[in-house]
Design a protein around this motif. Structure first.
Motif, PDB file in Angstrom:
ATOM      1  N   VAL A 114       8.986   0.892  -2.616  1.00 68.12           N
ATOM      2  CA  VAL A 114      10.168   0.176  -3.104  1.00 68.12           C
ATOM      3  C   VAL A 114       9.888  -1.315  -3.200  1.00 68.12           C
ATOM      4  N   GLY A 115       8.760  -1.755  -2.641  1.00 65.55           N
ATOM      5  CA  GLY A 115       8.332  -3.135  -2.858  1.00 65.55           C
ATOM      6  C   GLY A 115       8.137  -3.460  -4.322  1.00 65.55           C
ATOM      7  N   TYR A 116       8.056  -2.429  -5.170  1.00 68.74           N
ATOM      8  CA  TYR A 116       7.979  -2.640  -6.618  1.00 68.74           C
ATOM      9  C   TYR A 116       9.112  -3.541  -7.101  1.00 68.74           C
ATOM     10  N   TYR A 117      10.291  -3.411  -6.499  1.00 66.40           N
ATOM     11  CA  TYR A 117      11.468  -4.139  -6.980  1.00 66.40           C
ATOM     12  C   TYR A 117      11.517  -5.577  -6.494  1.00 66.40           C
ATOM     13  N   GLY A 118      10.692  -5.913  -5.467  1.00 62.72           N
ATOM     14  CA  GLY A 118      10.775  -7.248  -4.902  1.00 62.72           C
ATOM     15  C   GLY A 118      12.132  -7.474  -4.255  1.00 62.72           C
ATOM     16  N   ARG A 119      12.397  -8.708  -3.914  1.00 66.92           N
ATOM     17  CA  ARG A 119      13.687  -9.032  -3.269  1.00 66.92           C
ATOM     18  C   ARG A 119      14.827  -8.866  -4.275  1.00 66.92           C
ATOM     19  N   GLN A 120      15.924  -8.273  -3.817  1.00 66.66           N
ATOM     20  CA  GLN A 120      17.040  -7.972  -4.714  1.00 66.66           C
ATOM     21  C   GLN A 120      18.392  -8.434  -4.178  1.00 66.66           C
ATOM     22  N   SER A 121      18.384  -9.222  -3.088  1.00 64.19           N
ATOM     23  CA  SER A 121      19.622  -9.697  -2.481  1.00 64.19           C
ATOM     24  C   SER A 121      20.516  -8.501  -2.159  1.00 64.19           C
ATOM     25  N   GLN A 122      21.784  -8.526  -2.562  1.00 69.96           N
ATOM     26  CA  GLN A 122      22.723  -7.447  -2.222  1.00 69.96           C
ATOM     27  C   GLN A 122      22.867  -6.434  -3.349  1.00 69.96           C
ATOM     28  N   LEU A 123      22.070  -6.554  -4.386  1.00 71.23           N
ATOM     29  CA  LEU A 123      22.199  -5.681  -5.548  1.00 71.23           C
ATOM     30  C   LEU A 123      21.659  -4.285  -5.252  1.00 71.23           C
ATOM     31  N   ALA A 124      22.453  -3.248  -5.563  1.00 74.32           N
ATOM     32  CA  ALA A 124      21.987  -1.864  -5.454  1.00 74.32           C
ATOM     33  C   ALA A 124      21.292  -1.498  -6.761  1.00 74.32           C
ATOM     34  N   ILE A 125      20.089  -0.938  -6.671  1.00 75.97           N
ATOM     35  CA  ILE A 125      19.303  -0.658  -7.868  1.00 75.97           C
ATOM     36  C   ILE A 125      18.756   0.762  -7.823  1.00 75.97           C
ATOM     37  N   ASP A 126      18.607   1.349  -9.019  1.00 73.38           N
ATOM     38  CA  ASP A 126      17.939   2.645  -9.129  1.00 73.38           C
ATOM     39  C   ASP A 126      16.598   2.440  -9.833  1.00 73.38           C
ATOM     40  N   GLU A 127      16.050   3.501 -10.378  1.00 75.96           N
ATOM     41  CA  GLU A 127      14.714   3.420 -10.992  1.00 75.96           C
ATOM     42  C   GLU A 127      14.655   2.489 -12.199  1.00 75.96           C
ATOM     43  N   GLN A 128      15.812   2.165 -12.766  1.00 80.72           N
ATOM     44  CA  GLN A 128      15.850   1.257 -13.917  1.00 80.72           C
ATOM     45  C   GLN A 128      16.021  -0.204 -13.514  1.00 80.72           C
ATOM     46  N   GLY A 129      16.023  -0.476 -12.211  1.00 83.99           N
ATOM     47  CA  GLY A 129      16.239  -1.839 -11.739  1.00 83.99           C
ATOM     48  C   GLY A 129      15.164  -2.805 -12.221  1.00 83.99           C
ATOM     49  N   ILE A 130      15.569  -4.029 -12.471  1.00 83.92           N
ATOM     50  CA  ILE A 130      14.652  -5.069 -12.939  1.00 83.92           C
ATOM     51  C   ILE A 130      13.976  -5.709 -11.727  1.00 83.92           C
ATOM     52  N   PRO A 131      12.653  -5.666 -11.636  1.00 85.41           N
ATOM     53  CA  PRO A 131      11.965  -6.182 -10.448  1.00 85.41           C
ATOM     54  C   PRO A 131      11.936  -7.697 -10.385  1.00 85.41           C
ATOM     55  N   HIS A 132      11.850  -8.216  -9.165  1.00 85.84           N
ATOM     56  CA  HIS A 132      11.625  -9.635  -8.935  1.00 85.84           C
ATOM     57  C   HIS A 132      10.126  -9.848  -8.806  1.00 85.84           C
ATOM     58  N   PRO A 133       9.535 -10.728  -9.609  1.00 84.44           N
ATOM     59  CA  PRO A 133       8.066 -10.891  -9.585  1.00 84.44           C
ATOM     60  C   PRO A 133       7.583 -11.563  -8.312  1.00 84.44           C
ATOM     61  N   GLU A 134       6.818 -10.838  -7.526  1.00 85.23           N
ATOM     62  CA  GLU A 134       6.191 -11.362  -6.320  1.00 85.23           C
ATOM     63  C   GLU A 134       5.045 -10.438  -5.957  1.00 85.23           C
ATOM     64  N   PHE A 135       4.373 -10.688  -4.842  1.00 83.94           N
ATOM     65  CA  PHE A 135       3.157  -9.950  -4.504  1.00 83.94           C
ATOM     66  C   PHE A 135       3.399  -8.446  -4.407  1.00 83.94           C
ATOM     67  N   SER A 136       4.436  -8.035  -3.698  1.00 84.28           N
ATOM     68  CA  SER A 136       4.670  -6.597  -3.526  1.00 84.28           C
ATOM     69  C   SER A 136       4.911  -5.906  -4.870  1.00 84.28           C
ATOM     70  N   HIS A 137       5.591  -6.580  -5.773  1.00 85.09           N
ATOM     71  CA  HIS A 137       5.814  -6.003  -7.102  1.00 85.09           C
ATOM     72  C   HIS A 137       4.505  -5.841  -7.860  1.00 85.09           C
ATOM     73  N   GLU A 138       3.661  -6.862  -7.801  1.00 85.97           N
ATOM     74  CA  GLU A 138       2.407  -6.807  -8.553  1.00 85.97           C
ATOM     75  C   GLU A 138       1.499  -5.695  -8.035  1.00 85.97           C
ATOM     76  N   VAL A 139       1.447  -5.532  -6.709  1.00 84.66           N
ATOM     77  CA  VAL A 139       0.662  -4.444  -6.130  1.00 84.66           C
ATOM     78  C   VAL A 139       1.111  -3.109  -6.714  1.00 84.66           C
ATOM     79  N   CYS A 140       2.412  -2.871  -6.685  1.00 86.02           N
ATOM     80  CA  CYS A 140       2.959  -1.582  -7.124  1.00 86.02           C
ATOM     81  C   CYS A 140       2.897  -1.410  -8.636  1.00 86.02           C
ATOM     82  N   ARG A 141       3.106  -2.495  -9.382  1.00 86.11           N
ATOM     83  CA  ARG A 141       3.104  -2.402 -10.839  1.00 86.11           C
ATOM     84  C   ARG A 141       1.752  -1.906 -11.356  1.00 86.11           C
ATOM     85  N   VAL A 142       0.681  -2.520 -10.886  1.00 85.78           N
ATOM     86  CA  VAL A 142      -0.654  -2.124 -11.333  1.00 85.78           C
ATOM     87  C   VAL A 142      -0.997  -0.729 -10.810  1.00 85.78           C
ATOM     88  N   TRP A 143      -0.642  -0.457  -9.575  1.00 88.61           N
ATOM     89  CA  TRP A 143      -0.857   0.855  -8.942  1.00 88.61           C
ATOM     90  C   TRP A 143      -0.253   1.966  -9.797  1.00 88.61           C
TER      91      TRP A 143
END
Length: 297
Positions: A114-143
């Motif tokens: 779920v690190g794919y999504y990066g920090r999301q504050s209080q927003l509830a997100i599903d698989e269509q959620g827009i990720p916040h670009p950071e290290f955890s997102h980049e790891v998962c995106r390429v993976w």
């Protein structure tokens, strides 16, 4: 079914081996086959490296769980590279082997987080959620991209894992000593989301994805009701019959852990919309019932 499995000696992987072994033939990839054999049993086939294979023509399914633990060490640049390439390289190699097969495996299940999504504050997100670009997102995106590269050759399911709950391992086991001594509590203001899943539900979800041919694409491997860090801490303290009110200040975590502290001070409220739509039923929907199952048997 003959299944090729990576990451089998890890917390989730070893539990998955126990679940699959009675019904399936397992080929396990491990850097130390003798050590893996001692841990997982002598009845499986073991490989020291995927380089020993040239195709996967005789494999029915691949389950990819390999990767350097993301919280094993402070995030130096060298450790970041280990986190990335321990995931990217083996996933790319699996995809190459699938692409080279004349009769490829019918299913490729590949882990993400779920690190794919990066920090999301209080927003509830599903698989269509827009990720916040950071290290955890980049790891998962390429993976994920490296696994999805063979979606035209085999059925690919990506499962983005949340915090896996079990009394004997994973993140929860690291929290237990403080909570058992009454020293646990929320991290920072406690409002960051914690998207969790009971280990048994994660194993059941993987079994579901493996056996349902209609399943493909991205799945959030999280319970339907994510909670705040404060709610999580309260539920854990309640299950252990201990207080859970001592907060861990964010600045102290940042001093101790560096950038890795963001995994604890930031979070996501992630919903498993795709799994529910495909008919998967969670046994543990609420955090209190999951904690009760783990600690009050």
């Amino acid at each position: 079914m003959k299944i090729l499995l990576t990451g089998a000696t890890g917390f989730v992987g070893s539990a998955l081996v126990t679940l699959l072994a009675p019904q399936h033939e397992l080929m396990i990839v491990s850097r130390d086959p003798s050590k893996a054999r001692q841990k997982l049993g002598h009845e499986h086939q073991y490989l020291a490296s995927l380089d020993q294979l040239h195709h996967l023509n005789e494999i029915d399914a691949v389950i990819n769980l390999a990767g350097e633990p993301i919280v094993a060490k402070r995030w130096s640049e060298n450790q970041k590279q280990k986190i990335c390439y321990s995931r990217w390289d083996i996933t790319e190699k699996l995809s190459e082997l699938i692409a080279a097969s004349t009769t490829p495996p019918h299913t490729f299940l590949s882990a993400s987080a779920v690190g794919y999504y990066g920090r999301q504050s209080q927003l509830a997100i599903d698989e269509q959620g827009i990720p916040h670009p950071e290290f955890s997102h980049e790891v998962c995106r390429v993976w994920e991209e490296k696994a999805l590269a063979v979606a035209d050759k085999t059925r690919v399911c990506i499962f983005r894992i949340g915090i896996v709950l079990a009394a004997h391992g994973g993140a929860l086991a690291k929290m237990l000593p403080a909570f058992k001594f009454g020293l646990g509590g929320p991290i920072s203001d406690g409002q960051q989301g914690m998207s969790w899943i009971h280990l048994q539900d994660l194993l059941r979800l993987l079994q579901f994805l493996l056996s349902h041919d209609e399943c493909r694409g991205i799945y959030n491997a999280t319970a339907p009701h994510p909670v705040s860090n404060a709610e999580f801490s309260k539920a854990l303290g309640k299950a252990l019959h201990r207080p859970s009110c001592l907060p861990a200040p964010a600045f102290a975590l940042k001093v101790a852990l560096g950038e890795m502290a963001e995994l604890l001070t930031e979070g996501q409220y992630v919903l498993p919309k795709h799994a529910l739509a495909d008919g998967f039923e969670f046994r543990f929907n609420q955090i209190d019932e999951a904690m009760t199952d783990l600690f009050q048997r």
